[in-house]
Design an enzyme around this catalytic site. Structure first.
Site, PDB file in Angstrom:
ATOM      1  CG  ASP A 258      -1.806  -0.383   0.747  1.00 54.28           C
ATOM      2  OD1 ASP A 258      -2.282  -1.744   0.282  1.00 54.28           O
ATOM      3  OD2 ASP A 258      -2.496  -1.851   1.957  1.00 54.28           O
ATOM      4  CG  ASP A 275      13.071  19.929  13.205  1.00 56.31           C
ATOM      5  OD1 ASP A 275      12.775  18.915  12.670  1.00 56.31           O
ATOM      6  OD2 ASP A 275      13.903  20.649  13.232  1.00 56.31           O
ATOM      7  CG  HIS A 296      11.147  -7.896  19.898  1.00 55.90           C
ATOM      8  ND1 HIS A 296      12.035  -7.719  20.329  1.00 55.90           N
ATOM      9  CD2 HIS A 296      11.454  -9.056  19.762  1.00 55.90           C
ATOM     10  CE1 HIS A 296      13.140  -7.711  19.441  1.00 55.90           C
ATOM     11  NE2 HIS A 296      12.389  -8.593  18.646  1.00 55.90           N
ATOM     12  CG  ASN A 310      13.240 -15.672  40.991  1.00 52.03           C
ATOM     13  OD1 ASN A 310      13.119 -16.742  40.229  1.00 52.03           O
ATOM     14  ND2 ASN A 310      12.544 -14.354  40.868  1.00 52.03           N
ATOM     15  CB  ILE A 314      13.667 -18.138  33.269  1.00 58.35           C
ATOM     16  CG1 ILE A 314      14.103 -16.865  33.020  1.00 58.35           C
ATOM     17  CG2 ILE A 314      12.597 -18.907  32.515  1.00 58.35           C
ATOM     18  CD1 ILE A 314      14.102 -16.231  32.048  1.00 58.35           C
ATOM     19  CG  ASP A 442      31.275  -9.402  15.170  1.00 58.21           C
ATOM     20  OD1 ASP A 442      31.965  -9.122  14.557  1.00 58.21           O
ATOM     21  OD2 ASP A 442      31.263  -8.160  14.943  1.00 58.21           O
ATOM     22  CB  SER A 467      15.217 -10.809  18.384  1.00 59.28           C
ATOM     23  OG  SER A 467      14.775  -9.791  17.760  1.00 59.28           O
TER      24      SER A 467
END
Length: 560
Positions: A258, A275, A296, A310, A314, A442, A467
């Site tokens: 679109d 700006d 994310h 704790n 996880i 790397d 990610s």
């Protein structure tokens, strides 16, 4: 969502999508994989994890005291109320919460746990944004479209702008297939309807392909949605792909098409009011870091620093970390200005590591980000960046941000770029979606079916992508720096790269069936190893002679 997921969907759709309504999708045999597989040791368990507990055992034996490290996460936002996140949130001790005053005079009012560069002073926030290519094309169209240019007569800045405009034009118009878009637009409403039924049946707003393996329904649209998601997951060997991944990916493809015919709506410009052409106009945004689409950012933050020991959910990679959330990544392409200002904020407020699990194909104001990279480098801050999820070679394909400065003559020395690895017997060592590059990637780190914190009532879930690989590296860097705080970003980068485990097994070049050694698609040819990294950090920190361990190469282990 990786482009190849969508491309596979299109191929299927054009052949005969309705055939998927039949319950004949190949069911993958269930294999129970530990939620923390990415933290495990290869020799002990057969999983190509990062040997995290071995690293902690080594540190415990040395009886070292850990220093608290601030890790900034530039992302979508974070669930500040999550049981595994709340204890590790960075708190600005110089600011008084809720008084509406900029107590520390840094230009940001009530920035208690970080800052949101996607909001305005009235509390409204940007959620959806356009692609950078569309923004570039329509911004520069009146200047460069339809005129004959002798590039030899242009200044260097004009030549760069002209080249960027043409790249944006190709990106925006060159990949559009009207038949594909028509097919998506026709089918997407049916899939959305089917998704609504599945969500009600499963009792959850977000589900993945694994949740659908044993799911049955008599509703046609729900069967179509289920079948397509399972087929895509099976093709990509990634059953953590969610309904959100699928539907948002398809919507994004429609948005892109679109945008080629209609200038995109500029939500950022409408809402924020700064700006956007002036990098020095920095005092904008608000302190709302708990976005309504913070999956994310919450997931990445948990990988780095979810409260350890704790007995909840996880354990994060690093044990003495505070997470500073900088909200600058919308649903769409981020703005260079917001990323640059987020880096400046992080550095000025004490972050020593910045996780950057985002990226885009074009960059109109790369110089702004380059300058921020230089600033971070001058202040001793390590930047960790996800390589991206488009199965492309970023040695030759554009990918931003990157450590190569605009002048092409220099590069940042404080940046680690991370590809995604997976399970050898399940997804393959090189994740099918991961970007790669012998020069520009790397290291690799686990990035498939990574279990971490997600927004909601103290909930957890899996996600895949570079990610997820990036925060694993950020966590290892924070762990090392916590115990060896005198190490520079360059030393941290060297340690992590030098100690990466080099597998004997060959891997598929992502997106293909071509087999190569991992060192053909990354600089080190290795997968990060926390134990070996901690070992080398100790040697470099404590011994006068900077002894370097030989690069480890694990013996081939036959599994199964």
């Amino acid at each position: 969502m990786s482009k190849h997921f969508i491309n596979f969907f299109i191929t299927v759709l054009l052949l005969n999508v309705w055939a998927f309504a039949q319950d004949n999708v190949l069911k993958k045999e269930k294999v129970t994989i530990p939620n923390n597989w990415y933290q495990l040791d290869l020799i002990k368990t057969g999983y190509y994890g990062v040997s995290l507990e071995n690293a902690y055992s080594l540190l415990k034996s040395k009886k070292l005291k850990s220093n608290r490290i601030i890790v900034a996460v530039i992302d979508t936002g974070i669930d500040t109320l999550h049981e595994d996140i709340k204890p590790v949130l960075w708190t600005n001790q110089k600011e008084i919460s809720g008084n509406g005053i900029d107590d520390d005079h840094n230009g940001y009012i009530d920035d208690i746990h970080g800052w949101n560069f996607l909001g305005n002073k009235d509390g409204r926030n940007v959620k959806e944004e356009s692609y950078e290519a569309a923004r570039i094309y329509y911004t520069l169209k009146s200047k460069w479209e339809g005129i004959s240019i002798d590039t030899n007569k242009l200044t260097e800045n004009e030549r760069l702008e002209y080249q960027t405009f043409n790249k944006a034009k190709v990106w925006l118009f060159g990949e559009i297939d009207t038949e594909e878009i028509a097919a998506i637009k026709s089918t997407l409403p049916k899939m959305i309807a089917g998704d609504s039924i599945i969500k009600l049946d499963l009792g959850k707003a977000e589900y993945n392909a694994n949740d659908l393996k044993d799911y049955t329904t008599s509703y046609l649209f729900a069967r179509i949605t289920r079948s397509i998601l399972l087929e895509i997951a099976n093709d990509n060997k990634d059953f953590s792909i969610t309904n959100k991944d699928l539907l948002e990916g398809l919507k994004a493809k429609v948005r892109k098409a679109d945008a080629a015919t209609t200038p995109p709506r500029r939500f950022r410009k409408e809402i924020i009011g700064d700006d956007e052409t002036n990098i020095n106009d920095r005092n904008y945004g608000n302190n709302d870091i708990m976005a309504d689409f913070s999956f994310h950012g919450t997931h990445c933050s948990g990988i780095i620093a979810a409260a350890r020991n704790n007995n909840k959910g996880i354990d994060g990679i690093a044990d003495n970390v505070q997470i500073m959330m900088l909200r600058a990544v919308p649903d769409g392409d981020e703005y260079d200005k917001d990323i640059a200002n987020a880096i400046y904020y992080a550095v000025d407020n004490g972050a020593k590591i910045i996780n950057m699990s985002f990226g885009k194909d074009l960059s109109l104001h790369k110089q702004w980000v380059d300058d921020a990279f230089r600033y971070a480098e001058s202040k001793g801050v390590l930047l960790v960046h996800a390589a991206g999820n488009d199965s492309k070679n970023i040695d030759i394909a554009d990918n931003f941000p990157n450590p190569v400065y605009l002048n092409k003559k220099e590069r940042a020395t404080n940046v680690i770029t991370v590809g995604a690895s997976g399970n050898i017997n399940d997804d393959g060592l090189a994740a099918n979606f991961s970007n790669y590059g012998k020069s520009e990637v790397d290291v690799f780190a686990p990035g498939v079916n990574i279990y971490s914190t997600i927004p909601g009532k103290n909930t957890y879930g899996k996600a895949s992508g570079t990610s997820m690989s990036s925060p694993i590296v950020s966590g290892i860097a924070a762990l090392i720096l916590g115990y060896y705080p005198k190490l520079s970003p360059q030393q941290l980068k060297y340690i992590i790269e030098r100690t990466a485990t080099v597998p004997d097994e060959m891997v598929n070049i992502p997106g293909t069936e071509n087999k190569v050694n991992l060192n053909e698609i990354s600089k080190t040819g290795g997968i990060v190893n926390a134990y070996e990294a901690v070992k080398l950090a100790g040697i470099m920190n404590n011994e006068k002679e900077k002894t370097v361990l030989p690069k480890p190469k694990m013996k081939k282990i036959k599994m199964g």
